[in-house]
Scaffold this motif. Structure first.
Motif, mmCIF file in Angstrom:
data_model
loop_
_atom_site.group_PDB
_atom_site.id
_atom_site.type_symbol
_atom_site.label_atom_id
_atom_site.label_comp_id
_atom_site.label_asym_id
_atom_site.label_seq_id
_atom_site.Cartn_x
_atom_site.Cartn_y
_atom_site.Cartn_z
ATOM 1 N N LEU A 74 0.831 -1.211 0.000
ATOM 2 C CA LEU A 74 0.000 0.000 0.000
ATOM 3 C C LEU A 74 0.866 1.262 0.000
ATOM 4 O O LEU A 74 0.540 2.239 -0.667
ATOM 5 N N ILE A 104 -8.092 -2.308 -5.138
ATOM 6 C CA ILE A 104 -7.244 -3.291 -4.462
ATOM 7 C C ILE A 104 -7.991 -4.615 -4.279
ATOM 8 O O ILE A 104 -9.189 -4.626 -3.997
ATOM 9 N N ALA A 162 -6.465 0.116 3.662
ATOM 10 C CA ALA A 162 -6.023 0.740 2.406
ATOM 11 C C ALA A 162 -6.291 2.239 2.407
ATOM 12 O O ALA A 162 -5.489 3.029 1.900
ATOM 13 N N TYR A 209 -3.739 4.811 3.387
ATOM 14 C CA TYR A 209 -2.603 5.110 2.498
ATOM 15 C C TYR A 209 -3.029 5.707 1.155
ATOM 16 O O TYR A 209 -2.296 6.471 0.548
#
Ligand SMILES: [Zn+2]
Length: 354
Positions: A263, A278, A301, A304
């Protein structure tokens, strides 16, 4: 605020279809009723998962995601490029034996069939020019140069994407499983850069608006519950991958050992006009992920990746190779349902906070 969620492509085919393909070959017209029934049933069950975007499960890609467009060409031989998988088996590309090169069939015909049954947007996966470029042998084909081949290949690929866009594909996803494999074959990165340059020649033919509906999928491979390049560090691939002139990236992540590390790399590579979907479920893992587990992966996720550039997907198709029966249709749809529910749970939490 919404977090889009999309599948990759393939759903395991019904066993009777696989048996019939083994017996009669995939192009026998006698198989038509079986294909139609497989597509109808796949779309019905796909829609029942709540997935806002679906596919036809690649029911008509009767060999695989890689050679569907060239299977049956008379100017090919079966002994082409090999992909070795960790399960111990290999899969092979066809080898081109003479020019000119053209597609035997184009994925927009699959899309057209799917749209007859679908009530929600349908995406369509197509194979990358770089994967098909491996059909041209190491030595020159007399009377048909590599340059002529590449011209023909790019024209066929561009036409396929244009037809899919025109017929109403929600997205057109270019399958680029050979990206990570390229680093394994050639750790210098030269092969990967050749692939990126070739695919960019194709992508450059589209407007920014068209490219917002075009995506690229990368993964370490997925066949018979095994991979071909999971041992290659993503950090070797991702900076080059995001040089591709595509608006969307579908990145296998659920099966990675260190997701946070990936990530962080993704956050550095992602450009402002790109979205990254993702992978939150692992098709090669028989265990069905819970919606809560998926929710937590999305929240992870979102620490980031800017949430307006984030989406979710499956790590790969559930049977990129048609004869792979290691995952059942029931398991595939349950995993997809978990992805949809888990993404919605994360979305609700993120919306509350903002
Ligand atoms: Zn994949």
């Amino acid at each position: 605020m919404t977090i889009p969620t999309e599948p990759i492509g393939s759903i395991p085919r019904p066993l009777e279809l696989i048996d019939a393909i083994k017996e009669r070959g995939g192009a026998d017209p006698a198989l038509e009723p079986l294909y139609e029934e497989a597509i109808r049933d796949t779309i019905k069950r796909f829609e029942a998962t709540g997935s806002p975007v679906i596919t036809d499960g690649e029911q008509r890609k009767y060999h695989n995601f890689w050679t569907y467009c060239v299977q049956g060409l008379t100017n090919t031989a079966p002994d082409g490029f090999k992909i070795p998988f960790t399960a111990g088996h290999t899969r092979r590309m066809l080898r081109l034996t003479g020019g000119p090169f053209h597609y035997q069939r184009s994925a927009d015909t699959y899309l057209e069939a799917a749209l007859r049954y679908a009530h929600v947007p349908v995406k369509q996966a197509v194979i990358s020019p770089s994967a098909l470029s491996l059909m041209y042998p190491a030595g020159e084909i007399p009377g048909y140069s590599r340059e002529e081949f590449i011209d023909d290949l790019l024209r066929e690929h561009e036409t396929e994407i244009r037809n899919c866009l025109q017929k109403g594909a929600h997205k057109v996803q270019v399958d680029f499983t050979e990206g990570r494999l390229a680093i394994k074959i050639d750790p210098s990165g030269n092969l990967l850069h050749t692939f990126i340059d070739l695919n960019n020649l194709a992508l450059s033919r589209f407007t920014p608006e068209e490219r917002s509906r075009i995506g690229v999928h990368t993964c370490p491979g997925s066949d018979l519950d095994s991979t071909h390049s999971a041992d290659v560090d993503y950090a070797e691939l991702l900076p080059s991958l995001f040089e591709l002139k595509a608006g969307n990236f579908y990145i296998a992540l659920a099966g990675e050992r260190d997701r946070v590390r990936v990530l962080k790399v993704l956050a550095r590579c992602l450009k402002p006009d790109q979205r990254v979907f993702i992978g939150v479920v692992a098709p090669i893992d028989p265990r069905i992920e819970s919606p809560e587990e998926i929710r937590d992966r999305v929240l992870e996720a979102a620490r980031y990746i800017p949430v307006e550039q984030l989406g979710t997907t499956d790590d790969c198709g559930f049977s990129p190779f048609c004869d792979d029966t290691t995952t059942s249709r029931d398991t595939a749809f349950e995993k997809i349902r978990a992805r949809v529910l888990g993404t919605a749970l994360a979305e609700a939490l993120i919306s509350q906070k903002s």
